[in-house]
Design a protein around this motif. Structure first.
Motif, PDB file in Angstrom:
ATOM      1  N   PHE A 168     -46.972 -35.039  -4.814  1.00 33.00           N
ATOM      2  CA  PHE A 168     -48.429 -35.175  -4.745  1.00 33.00           C
ATOM      3  C   PHE A 168     -48.848 -36.584  -5.128  1.00 33.00           C
ATOM      4  O   PHE A 168     -49.682 -37.195  -4.451  1.00 33.00           O
ATOM      5  CB  PHE A 168     -49.129 -34.161  -5.657  1.00 33.00           C
ATOM      6  CG  PHE A 168     -50.622 -34.325  -5.666  1.00 33.00           C
ATOM      7  CD1 PHE A 168     -51.405 -33.716  -4.703  1.00 33.00           C
ATOM      8  CD2 PHE A 168     -51.255 -35.136  -6.612  1.00 33.00           C
ATOM      9  CE1 PHE A 168     -52.782 -33.884  -4.685  1.00 33.00           C
ATOM     10  CE2 PHE A 168     -52.623 -35.316  -6.603  1.00 33.00           C
ATOM     11  CZ  PHE A 168     -53.393 -34.693  -5.637  1.00 33.00           C
ATOM     12  N   ASP A 169     -48.290 -37.107  -6.229  1.00 31.50           N
ATOM     13  CA  ASP A 169     -48.619 -38.471  -6.656  1.00 31.50           C
ATOM     14  C   ASP A 169     -48.313 -39.486  -5.556  1.00 31.50           C
ATOM     15  O   ASP A 169     -49.111 -40.386  -5.287  1.00 31.50           O
ATOM     16  CB  ASP A 169     -47.870 -38.843  -7.936  1.00 31.50           C
ATOM     17  CG  ASP A 169     -48.431 -38.156  -9.183  1.00 31.50           C
ATOM     18  OD1 ASP A 169     -49.579 -37.648  -9.127  1.00 31.50           O
ATOM     19  OD2 ASP A 169     -47.718 -38.141 -10.205  1.00 31.50           O
ATOM     20  N   ASP A 170     -47.137 -39.345  -4.907  1.00 30.71           N
ATOM     21  CA  ASP A 170     -46.759 -40.261  -3.822  1.00 30.71           C
ATOM     22  C   ASP A 170     -47.764 -40.175  -2.673  1.00 30.71           C
ATOM     23  O   ASP A 170     -48.187 -41.197  -2.126  1.00 30.71           O
ATOM     24  CB  ASP A 170     -45.346 -39.946  -3.323  1.00 30.71           C
ATOM     25  CG  ASP A 170     -44.269 -40.263  -4.351  1.00 30.71           C
ATOM     26  OD1 ASP A 170     -44.561 -40.984  -5.338  1.00 30.71           O
ATOM     27  OD2 ASP A 170     -43.132 -39.772  -4.167  1.00 30.71           O
ATOM     28  N   ALA A 171     -48.169 -38.950  -2.317  1.00 30.66           N
ATOM     29  CA  ALA A 171     -49.140 -38.780  -1.237  1.00 30.66           C
ATOM     30  C   ALA A 171     -50.507 -39.335  -1.646  1.00 30.66           C
ATOM     31  O   ALA A 171     -51.185 -39.982  -0.833  1.00 30.66           O
ATOM     32  CB  ALA A 171     -49.263 -37.301  -0.864  1.00 30.66           C
ATOM     33  N   ALA A 172     -50.902 -39.123  -2.901  1.00 30.06           N
ATOM     34  CA  ALA A 172     -52.187 -39.627  -3.386  1.00 30.06           C
ATOM     35  C   ALA A 172     -52.219 -41.145  -3.382  1.00 30.06           C
ATOM     36  O   ALA A 172     -53.242 -41.750  -3.040  1.00 30.06           O
ATOM     37  CB  ALA A 172     -52.474 -39.079  -4.790  1.00 30.06           C
ATOM     38  N   VAL A 173     -51.092 -41.780  -3.719  1.00 28.91           N
ATOM     39  CA  VAL A 173     -51.009 -43.247  -3.684  1.00 28.91           C
ATOM     40  C   VAL A 173     -51.238 -43.740  -2.257  1.00 28.91           C
ATOM     41  O   VAL A 173     -51.967 -44.710  -2.027  1.00 28.91           O
ATOM     42  CB  VAL A 173     -49.656 -43.748  -4.247  1.00 28.91           C
ATOM     43  CG1 VAL A 173     -49.418 -45.211  -3.912  1.00 28.91           C
ATOM     44  CG2 VAL A 173     -49.601 -43.527  -5.744  1.00 28.91           C
ATOM     45  N   LYS A 174     -50.633 -43.062  -1.287  1.00 26.74           N
ATOM     46  CA  LYS A 174     -50.814 -43.457   0.118  1.00 26.74           C
ATOM     47  C   LYS A 174     -52.267 -43.265   0.553  1.00 26.74           C
ATOM     48  O   LYS A 174     -52.817 -44.069   1.299  1.00 26.74           O
ATOM     49  CB  LYS A 174     -49.890 -42.644   1.024  1.00 26.74           C
ATOM     50  CG  LYS A 174     -48.437 -43.025   0.886  1.00 26.74           C
ATOM     51  CD  LYS A 174     -47.571 -42.142   1.772  1.00 26.74           C
ATOM     52  CE  LYS A 174     -46.100 -42.438   1.533  1.00 26.74           C
ATOM     53  NZ  LYS A 174     -45.237 -41.518   2.271  1.00 26.74           N
ATOM     54  N   ILE A 175     -52.899 -42.181   0.083  1.00 27.25           N
ATOM     55  CA  ILE A 175     -54.278 -41.885   0.480  1.00 27.25           C
ATOM     56  C   ILE A 175     -55.266 -42.821  -0.208  1.00 27.25           C
ATOM     57  O   ILE A 175     -56.152 -43.388   0.432  1.00 27.25           O
ATOM     58  CB  ILE A 175     -54.629 -40.410   0.170  1.00 27.25           C
ATOM     59  CG1 ILE A 175     -53.773 -39.484   1.039  1.00 27.25           C
ATOM     60  CG2 ILE A 175     -56.114 -40.134   0.360  1.00 27.25           C
ATOM     61  CD1 ILE A 175     -53.819 -38.030   0.620  1.00 27.25           C
ATOM     62  N   GLY A 177     -54.389 -45.540  -2.225  1.00 26.85           N
ATOM     63  CA  GLY A 177     -53.950 -46.923  -2.200  1.00 26.85           C
ATOM     64  C   GLY A 177     -53.653 -47.502  -3.560  1.00 26.85           C
ATOM     65  O   GLY A 177     -53.481 -48.697  -3.700  1.00 26.85           O
ATOM     66  N   THR A 178     -53.605 -46.678  -4.576  1.00 28.11           N
ATOM     67  CA  THR A 178     -53.293 -47.173  -5.915  1.00 28.11           C
ATOM     68  C   THR A 178     -52.557 -46.098  -6.703  1.00 28.11           C
ATOM     69  O   THR A 178     -52.686 -44.919  -6.425  1.00 28.11           O
ATOM     70  CB  THR A 178     -54.579 -47.603  -6.654  1.00 28.11           C
ATOM     71  OG1 THR A 178     -54.227 -48.162  -7.920  1.00 28.11           O
ATOM     72  CG2 THR A 178     -55.524 -46.450  -6.866  1.00 28.11           C
ATOM     73  N   SER A 179     -51.803 -46.538  -7.681  1.00 35.29           N
ATOM     74  CA  SER A 179     -51.093 -45.602  -8.556  1.00 35.29           C
ATOM     75  C   SER A 179     -52.054 -45.011  -9.559  1.00 35.29           C
ATOM     76  O   SER A 179     -53.071 -45.626  -9.883  1.00 35.29           O
ATOM     77  CB  SER A 179     -49.965 -46.324  -9.303  1.00 35.29           C
ATOM     78  OG  SER A 179     -48.995 -46.775  -8.392  1.00 35.29           O
ATOM     79  N   PRO A 180     -51.738 -43.816 -10.094  1.00 31.26           N
ATOM     80  CA  PRO A 180     -52.610 -43.232 -11.116  1.00 31.26           C
ATOM     81  C   PRO A 180     -52.625 -44.112 -12.363  1.00 31.26           C
ATOM     82  O   PRO A 180     -51.692 -44.877 -12.603  1.00 31.26           O
ATOM     83  CB  PRO A 180     -51.991 -41.865 -11.403  1.00 31.26           C
ATOM     84  CG  PRO A 180     -50.614 -41.903 -10.855  1.00 31.26           C
ATOM     85  CD  PRO A 180     -50.583 -42.984  -9.808  1.00 31.26           C
ATOM     86  N   ALA A 181     -53.693 -44.005 -13.127  1.00 29.58           N
ATOM     87  CA  ALA A 181     -53.805 -44.761 -14.373  1.00 29.58           C
ATOM     88  C   ALA A 181     -52.658 -44.380 -15.293  1.00 29.58           C
ATOM     89  O   ALA A 181     -52.210 -43.231 -15.287  1.00 29.58           O
ATOM     90  CB  ALA A 181     -55.141 -44.473 -15.034  1.00 29.58           C
ATOM     91  N   PRO A 182     -52.153 -45.353 -16.079  1.00 25.88           N
ATOM     92  CA  PRO A 182     -51.069 -45.024 -17.005  1.00 25.88           C
ATOM     93  C   PRO A 182     -51.482 -43.872 -17.913  1.00 25.88           C
ATOM     94  O   PRO A 182     -52.579 -43.843 -18.447  1.00 25.88           O
ATOM     95  CB  PRO A 182     -50.877 -46.308 -17.826  1.00 25.88           C
ATOM     96  CG  PRO A 182     -51.533 -47.388 -17.037  1.00 25.88           C
ATOM     97  CD  PRO A 182     -52.586 -46.732 -16.192  1.00 25.88           C
TER      98      PRO A 182
END
Length: 191
Positions: A168-175, A177-182
């Motif tokens: 999910f995180d990988d897909a969210a990054v693609k959607i 365009g950024t990584s989740p907050a630390p």
């Protein structure tokens, strides 16, 4: 004539009392009450706790973001501690309030439903079943066994769920365009 009216009045009152007493002690209703009472054990207490917990979670969902948005970071630990103390009081109160309704709701809804759906013989069989030592032991150990099951289920499914979170995180990054907050999605570190 006065003696006749007095005798008639006494007879009517006696008849009404007998009828009311007969209705109050209807064997099927009394047995339905017994069956309902016998099946209410630790699982019911757990249900009451879960119902109170749901409303507690709703409060957390409502007030958590408000605290984060309105309270300076330096004050958040103290405010969080104060809110948690209030949440504990609320959860205890909600459990008691819900628990107080159990008897009333059982009497008003379950007892008539059992009396309507089961024959006297079936209610006797149900009462004997719930009074059996094996069922009493089951009711006493069910919460513990349920906790063991849930713990093992969480342990067994954790790797798959964590892998799915990464997907999910990988897909969210693609959607997005950024990584989740630390630290996003992780519980706060204990201090």
């Amino acid at each position: 004539m006065k003696k006749f009216l007095t005798a008639l009045a006494i007879a009517v009152v006696a008849c009404g009392t007998t009828t009311a007493h007969a209705q109050a002690t209807d064997p099927k209703t009394e047995l339905a009450k017994k069956v309902v009472a016998l099946q209410q054990g630790p699982e019911l207490d757990r249900l009451v706790g879960q119902l109170a917990g749901v409303s507690t979670q709703e409060l957390i969902a409502k007030w958590g973001p408000k605290m984060e948005a309105s309270v300076p970071k330096a004050k958040q630990p103290k405010v969080s501690e104060d809110l948690n103390a209030e949440l504990k009081k609320y959860t205890d109160d909600a459990s008691q309030l819900i628990g107080k309704q159990v008897s009333k709701v059982s009497t008003e809804s379950l007892v008539p439903a059992y009396a309507e759906r089961f024959t006297l013989e079936e209610l006797q069989q149900l009462a004997a079943f719930f009074e059996s030592p094996a069922v009493k032991k089951y009711q006493a150990t069910a919460p513990e066994l349920g906790n063991v099951f849930v713990q093992k289920l969480v342990e067994a499914s954790r790797p798959d769920v964590l892998a799915r979170i990464k997907q999910f995180d990988d897909a969210a990054v693609k959607i997005i365009g950024t990584s989740p907050a630390p630290g996003a999605g992780k519980p706060p570190a204990k201090k």
